[in-house]
Scaffold this active site. Structure first.
Site: not given
Length: 400
Positions: A164, A294, A305, A323, A328, A386
């Site tokens: 991502c 994010h 976050e 998002k 996403h 990830f």
């Protein structure tokens, strides 16, 4: 061209196609409304027939000519839709700098996997693959090669795939190529399209929501996946004709490697990436007027976050996640959110509101979620992946 400390990388053009739309009017309308009809509830993607919300890049896609039939994938058609929005500046750059002085860098996590899924389905039914199917279509490098072939570009072209944060790292690579003097312009961005592989993979991780995602809410229960393509033409040369002029001011990255899929619970890597971006841009936290988080709407990601943002910025900087308007988009997430930041800056739009049910959790309750005009001339955008692969980008108006 010699470089100077904190030298901005100028954005000469931007094109995108996502659930937000495929032209400026549509994108602005959906941003300001805080909703888009292209976030759709569907039963078509999960193997058990469950419902989930997906962000569909609806609308017309350009045809790919017979000359590039071996490159004719949904991912590349979506990419071409974004690129054709900036075709004139690209052609101008090729003419000015030469095809060998332009780079193409793409971030993706799916490439042409959806076409591979369709090819396998056809094979199971008829023992024949589609006429123009080529295994190369689902390799990660496919889209960067397609762009280079389509425009006749002979400079560096490659793909970055770090889940991502893929298309965030693209901007860091573009910045390095330009400042090293290896190229004069870069076509940089990302593209990812919906496929069953990723949707069922996230479903298997119990990270997928069956309803519209709810970032930074105490009631959040997972992500929506979307598809998008977004690209920018970057150069160290300031575009004379653009007012206001928007640039990549700074970029920061980190790899905390806390877990293969879960972020560091305290946001250590996220904080490091944001601080590095601020340092490179020569800015202080109080110079940032908006943070595009994010904000995936998973329990762990939003909590870490929020903690990291609060440590760096306190609670005075507006924060939201866009998002719910795009889904996403995985490998394209950094690029489509960079494009959103560019639209806010270039067209001087109101800031995107925090789209959730208004019930902030204990970690994000201190964040500023108000919709307002940009009061400080820089935006920070986060992407976390990830393996703890983190990227923060800062866009703004250079003081030069």
């Amino acid at each position: 061209m010699p470089t100077v400390p904190n030298q901005p990388v100028y954005i000469h053009a931007c094109g995108s196609h996502s659930a937000l739309g495929w032209n400026a009017d549509m994108i602005h309308q959906h941003l300001q409304a805080g909703s888009t009809p292209n976030m759709q509830l569907s039963r078509d993607w999960l193997n058990d027939g469950s419902e989930t919300v997906v962000g569909v890049a609806a609308g017309p896609l350009p045809e790919i000519s017979e000359q590039f039939a071996h490159q004719n994938t949904h991912n590349n058609r979506l990419t071409l839709s974004a690129l054709l929005q900036m075709d004139e500046p690209i052609q101008k750059a090729i003419k000015e700098y030469g095809a060998d002085r332009i780079a193409v860098i793409v971030g993706t996590s799916t490439s042409g996997i959806s076409d591979g899924e369709q090819a396998i389905s056809q094979w199971q039914q008829s023992q024949q693959l589609p006429q123009h199917f080529d295994y190369h279509q689902q390799e990660m490098a496919n889209t960067s090669r397609f762009i280079a072939e389509y425009y006749g570009i002979t400079g560096p072209n490659y793909t970055i795939s770090t889940a991502c944060s893929s298309s965030g790292r693209v901007f860091i690579s573009a910045q390095r190529l330009l400042k090293a003097g290896l190229v004069d312009a870069v076509i940089a961005g990302g593209a990812d399209t919906l496929c069953k592989l990723t949707l069922n993979g996230f479903y298997g991780l119990e990270a997928l929501s069956h309803q519209h995602c709810n970032p930074f809410s105490d009631n959040r229960d997972g992500i929506n996946i979307g598809e998008a393509a977004a690209f920018m033409l970057l150069s160290l040369e300031k575009p004379a004709e653009q007012q206001p002029c928007v640039a990549l001011m700074g970029a920061g990255d980190s790899s905390d490697a806390h877990h293969i899929s879960a972020p560091h619970p305290e946001g250590a890597g996220a904080e490091q990436a944001m601080r590095k971006a601020l340092k490179q841009a020569g800015l202080k936290p109080q110079n940032i007027g908006y943070i595009n988080a994010h904000g995936t709407a998973t329990k762990l990601n939003d909590a870490m976050e929020a903690k990291a943002i609060e440590r760096v910025f306190g609670n005075q900087t507006p924060v939201s996640s866009t998002k719910p308007l795009t889904g996403h988009t995985l490998g394209a997430a950094s690029a489509i959110e960079a494009a959103i930041c560019w639209h806010v800056l270039h067209y001087q739009l109101p800031l995107p509101a925090q789209i959730n049910d208004g019930k902030s959790d204990e970690f994000s309750i201190q964040l500023a979620h108000t919709q307002q005009t940009l009061e400080r001339p820089a935006i920070l955008s986060n992407s976390f992946a990830f393996g703890g692969n983190n990227v923060s980008l800062i866009f703004g108006y250079p003081n030069d």
